[in-house]
Design a protein around this motif. Structure first.
Motif, mmCIF file in Angstrom:
data_model
loop_
_atom_site.group_PDB
_atom_site.id
_atom_site.type_symbol
_atom_site.label_atom_id
_atom_site.label_comp_id
_atom_site.label_asym_id
_atom_site.label_seq_id
_atom_site.Cartn_x
_atom_site.Cartn_y
_atom_site.Cartn_z
ATOM 1 N N PHE A 1 111.152 -0.574 70.232
ATOM 2 C CA PHE A 1 110.676 -1.572 71.195
ATOM 3 C C PHE A 1 111.139 -1.350 72.628
ATOM 4 O O PHE A 1 110.715 -2.085 73.517
ATOM 5 N N LYS A 2 111.983 -0.357 72.872
ATOM 6 C CA LYS A 2 112.308 -0.003 74.253
ATOM 7 C C LYS A 2 111.441 1.177 74.670
ATOM 8 O O LYS A 2 110.553 1.604 73.948
ATOM 9 N N GLY A 3 111.691 1.698 75.857
ATOM 10 C CA GLY A 3 110.819 2.731 76.403
ATOM 11 C C GLY A 3 110.907 4.057 75.667
ATOM 12 O O GLY A 3 111.877 4.321 74.951
ATOM 13 N N PRO A 4 109.905 4.930 75.860
ATOM 14 C CA PRO A 4 109.911 6.243 75.212
ATOM 15 C C PRO A 4 111.116 7.095 75.595
ATOM 16 O O PRO A 4 111.541 7.954 74.827
ATOM 17 N N GLY A 5 111.682 6.857 76.784
ATOM 18 C CA GLY A 5 112.822 7.648 77.240
ATOM 19 C C GLY A 5 114.170 7.037 76.917
ATOM 20 O O GLY A 5 115.212 7.563 77.328
ATOM 21 N N TRP A 6 114.165 5.913 76.178
ATOM 22 C CA TRP A 6 115.436 5.249 75.873
ATOM 23 C C TRP A 6 116.244 6.053 74.852
ATOM 24 O O TRP A 6 115.713 6.735 73.979
ATOM 25 N N GLY A 7 117.572 5.936 74.976
ATOM 26 C CA GLY A 7 118.518 6.467 74.011
ATOM 27 C C GLY A 7 119.771 5.622 74.083
ATOM 28 O O GLY A 7 119.973 4.869 75.060
ATOM 29 N N PRO A 8 120.628 5.673 73.086
ATOM 30 C CA PRO A 8 121.864 4.871 73.125
ATOM 31 C C PRO A 8 122.644 5.088 74.421
ATOM 32 O O PRO A 8 122.865 6.224 74.838
ATOM 33 N N CYS B 1 120.587 -2.207 65.499
ATOM 34 C CA CYS B 1 120.069 -2.592 66.823
ATOM 35 C C CYS B 1 119.500 -1.392 67.566
ATOM 36 O O CYS B 1 118.479 -1.490 68.254
ATOM 37 N N ASN B 2 120.181 -0.253 67.431
ATOM 38 C CA ASN B 2 119.670 0.957 68.074
ATOM 39 C C ASN B 2 118.341 1.386 67.462
ATOM 40 O O ASN B 2 117.448 1.866 68.172
ATOM 41 N N LYS B 3 118.205 1.212 66.156
ATOM 42 C CA LYS B 3 116.935 1.559 65.512
ATOM 43 C C LYS B 3 115.801 0.679 66.047
ATOM 44 O O LYS B 3 114.688 1.163 66.308
ATOM 45 N N LEU B 4 116.071 -0.619 66.217
ATOM 46 C CA LEU B 4 115.065 -1.503 66.791
ATOM 47 C C LEU B 4 114.733 -1.098 68.226
ATOM 48 O O LEU B 4 113.573 -1.172 68.657
ATOM 49 N N SER B 5 115.747 -0.652 68.951
ATOM 50 C CA SER B 5 115.528 -0.207 70.334
ATOM 51 C C SER B 5 114.628 1.023 70.389
ATOM 52 O O SER B 5 113.840 1.186 71.322
ATOM 53 N N VAL B 6 114.754 1.897 69.401
ATOM 54 C CA VAL B 6 113.871 3.071 69.332
ATOM 55 C C VAL B 6 112.417 2.627 69.290
ATOM 56 O O VAL B 6 111.533 3.250 69.898
ATOM 57 N N PHE C 1 113.979 7.278 64.657
ATOM 58 C CA PHE C 1 114.406 6.019 64.045
ATOM 59 C C PHE C 1 115.468 6.272 62.974
ATOM 60 O O PHE C 1 116.521 5.627 62.950
ATOM 61 N N TRP C 2 115.214 7.209 62.073
ATOM 62 C CA TRP C 2 116.148 7.447 60.975
ATOM 63 C C TRP C 2 117.394 8.213 61.412
ATOM 64 O O TRP C 2 118.447 8.099 60.784
ATOM 65 N N ASN C 3 117.282 8.966 62.508
ATOM 66 C CA ASN C 3 118.444 9.728 62.979
ATOM 67 C C ASN C 3 119.336 8.943 63.926
ATOM 68 O O ASN C 3 120.419 9.406 64.278
ATOM 69 N N THR C 4 118.876 7.766 64.357
ATOM 70 C CA THR C 4 119.664 6.952 65.297
ATOM 71 C C THR C 4 120.536 5.972 64.516
ATOM 72 O O THR C 4 120.030 5.190 63.712
ATOM 73 N N PRO C 5 121.844 5.998 64.733
ATOM 74 C CA PRO C 5 122.738 5.100 63.982
ATOM 75 C C PRO C 5 122.682 3.666 64.506
ATOM 76 O O PRO C 5 122.442 3.427 65.688
ATOM 77 N N GLY C 6 122.902 2.685 63.612
ATOM 78 C CA GLY C 6 122.990 1.280 64.009
ATOM 79 C C GLY C 6 121.652 0.580 63.965
ATOM 80 O O GLY C 6 120.644 1.105 64.464
#
Length: 449
Positions: free
Chosen positions: A301-308, A294-299, A287-292
């Protein structure tokens, strides 16, 4: 979550009802109750049958293949199961607490608690709710953080069925809540337990195929697929008691190639807290290492394998290849340590069973002390299995804690000879692990010079 109020211990169910409860084979007349307080604790009372069926499976597997369950993995699974049940010694389950609140304040109509039609409707409703909770637990990262503990074993047996998450129940209640608008809590409380109990016996490789029942029921074959990390197994067969929901919603897969069990990225650990919480730590860091924003929210609420840049559930090509020759993580444990771990786990199990049996008659302080000791024991045993450097110190603390709680009466034994035996045994253990600590300290000092 309100503290559970003291209540009279419930009468033991007949052995036949305890057994049939594992297979959802009780009739509405046998399992309909007016009030939640009258609902038996089917899960706790099924414990003797859990043990019986586990021993039966061990015998059958030994006869079939000459193999048995691994001690390290089995203890890790049992530890997770015990940890998942400990909050219920202190609090009423969150599922029922919120359900009862909605029922009392917002119900739209009141179906009769003693009607077979209400019983069967609740059976379908709970199973449907479980399907969607289970599916979301695989498709939403936050929910997966709890559910993954159940999938962390690389074995598939009845021990694995008991490897439950301590976090999962704090999210699953959402999916049953709509039923509180019209189905009495006492009826729902019965089916929540039956749905859980049914899923115990399907965690086995001993039963191969159940013929026509495979079209309707969740079976060992279907659930083996669900626990697999083969590509054809990923995100399949979410059903609890029925497999029809998977067939309707397109998430069904039949057992095909040899199933390789466990997480797609194995954690290689038997430590209780790591099994339960390692994915929470992973989410926090990601969560803290992902920029943006919306991307943080995706970390979360999306799947465990999701990435930008990836689809919601991630990419199949990111999953490590499965060859079928994978060897489960199993560090060598010296024979003396294996005997020690099993012995102390069994001793702890006796105190756990006594806690469950007497929790309605114990003070909250006594319950809290016993729960704390059990968690300390399970953690220390995991460290011993992993042979962590900190294990001698933690085990010394645990044995000292036992003696203190035993003297103060929080871990009471009712047989004088057994009480003396415990005091001698744990005193010897403190001395042994104290010597091990001194050896490590001496060795560390010698290396520095």
């Amino acid at each position: 979550m309100a503290a559970s109020s003291p209540a009279a211990p419930q009468l033991a169910l007949p052995a036949s009802q305890q057994l049939r409860g594992l297979f959802y084979a009780l009739t509405p007349n046998e399992s309909s109750f007016c009030a939640v307080e009258e609902v038996p604790d089917y899960v706790d009372q099924a414990t003797p049958w859990f043990i019986t069926l586990i021993f039966l499976e061990l015998i059958v597997k030994w006869a079939q293949k000459g193999s048995s369950a691994r001690v390290n993995d089995s203890i890790a699974s049992l530890s997770a199961g015990i940890l998942s049940q400990l909050p219920e010694a202190l609090f009423i389950t969150i599922e029922l607490a919120i359900y009862i609140y909605v029922w009392d304040n917002y119900r739209l109509l009141e179906l009769p608690w003693d009607s077979p039609w209400t019983w069967y409707l609740t059976f379908l409703g709970v199973d449907f709710g479980y399907y969607w909770f289970h599916r979301m637990a695989h498709e939403i990262n936050l929910l997966w953080a709890g559910h993954q503990a159940h999938h962390s074993s690389e074995d598939y047996n009845l021990f694995t069925a008991l490897r439950q998450s301590v976090l999962q129940k704090y999210a699953s209640w959402i999916f049953y809540l709509p039923m509180a608008l019209f189905i009495p809590p006492s009826v729902c409380a019965v089916h929540l337990q039956f749905n859980l109990l049914y899923q115990f016996w399907i965690h086995t490789e001993v039963i191969k195929n159940l013929g026509p029942l495979e079209f309707i029921l969740n079976t060992p074959s279907h659930h083996r697929v669900h626990h697999g990390r083969n590509p054809y197994c990923i995100d399949k067969n979410y059903g609890g008691t029925l497999i029809i929901w998977d067939r309707i919603f397109g998430t069904f897969a039949a057992e095909n190639d040899k199933v390789v069990y466990g997480l797609t990225h194995p954690i290689n650990s038997f430590e209780l807290l790591k099994i339960q919480f390692h994915h929470c730590i992973y989410i926090w860091k990601t969560f803290w290492n992902t920029p943006g924003f919306c991307n943080k929210l995706s970390v979360l609420f999306k799947g465990p394998g999701w990435g930008p840049g990836k689809p919601r559930l991630g990419l199949m090509e990111d999953i490590p290849e499965v060859t079928g020759k994978e060897v489960p993580y199993s560090p060598t444990l010296p024979s003396y340590l294996c005997v020690y771990v099993v012995t102390h786990f069994v001793l702890m199990l006796g105190f756990y069973i006594d806690l469950i049996a007497t929790k309605y008659t114990l003070s909250q302080v006594t319950i809290l002390m016993r729960v704390g000791y059990i968690i300390l024991t399970l953690t220390s045993i995991g460290f011993l299995i992993e042979q962590r450097p900190e294990a001698p110190f933690l085990e010394s603390v645990r044995c000292s804690t036992f003696l203190a709680l035993h003297k103060l009466g929080y871990l009471k034994t009712y047989i004088a000879l057994l009480s003396v035996t415990y005091e001698v045994l744990f005193s010897l253990c403190i001395a042994f692990w104290g010597i091990q600590m001194m050896k490590k300290l001496t060795s560390s000092v010698a290396k520095q010079h």
